[in-house]
Scaffold this active site. Sequence first.
Site, mmCIF file in Angstrom:
data_model
loop_
_atom_site.group_PDB
_atom_site.id
_atom_site.type_symbol
_atom_site.label_atom_id
_atom_site.label_comp_id
_atom_site.label_asym_id
_atom_site.label_seq_id
_atom_site.Cartn_x
_atom_site.Cartn_y
_atom_site.Cartn_z
ATOM 1 C CG HIS A 131 -4.082 -0.527 -2.929
ATOM 2 N ND1 HIS A 131 -5.462 -0.534 -2.914
ATOM 3 C CD2 HIS A 131 -3.698 0.264 -1.904
ATOM 4 C CE1 HIS A 131 -5.896 0.220 -1.911
ATOM 5 N NE2 HIS A 131 -4.834 0.712 -1.286
ATOM 6 C CD GLU A 185 0.180 1.156 6.403
ATOM 7 O OE1 GLU A 185 -0.639 0.229 6.550
ATOM 8 O OE2 GLU A 185 -0.025 2.322 6.773
ATOM 9 C CG ASP A 209 -1.881 1.091 1.327
ATOM 10 O OD1 ASP A 209 -1.978 1.896 0.368
ATOM 11 O OD2 ASP A 209 -2.564 1.185 2.359
ATOM 12 C CB SER A 214 -5.437 3.967 -2.820
ATOM 13 O OG SER A 214 -5.143 5.351 -2.809
#
Length: 165
Positions: A101, A121, A64, A94
């Site tokens: 993503h 992330e 992410d 996103s």
Amino acid sequence: MQTRWVNWRPMRRGDTVTKMPVQPDGTPASSTDPATWTDYETAEQLHAGVGMGFVLGGGFACLDLDHCYDARNHLADWAKKLIMLAGDTFIEISPSGDGLHIWGLCEPRKGIKLRDGMNIEAYSQGRYITVTGKPYKTSKRKLADITVLMNLAEHDAFGRLFNDM
């Protein structure tokens, strides 16, 4: 067919708004309880929240990239480099519109957050990621092995790697 889908709705927690996973009937879902997940068709048709999400695990992973666009809508250099490394896997825009993503396949491992000049992330279990289905540029709708990306994230090697590129 994968039964790893949830819906999501915004929820305020203190000063921030998070994306809470919900079941088709609107009750809370859990990223670790398969009994609260559904199939794609059900999640898409019922619209219990404002969008759909996919629960990671079972070989599915996602990086992410938050806030990787600047005010002029230019992609940050670190995000461009990650996209090059991602190869031929599905990349989507996103829900916020200023993130991406990178979807792929990888064995389960501990989640990672990197904030050193980047906002990344990386998860492969115990989390769900919102899904827009809006492909980034010419991204193909297929999933490739992103183990290399997950390994780099796990060892916080993006900064070192990008300095060498």
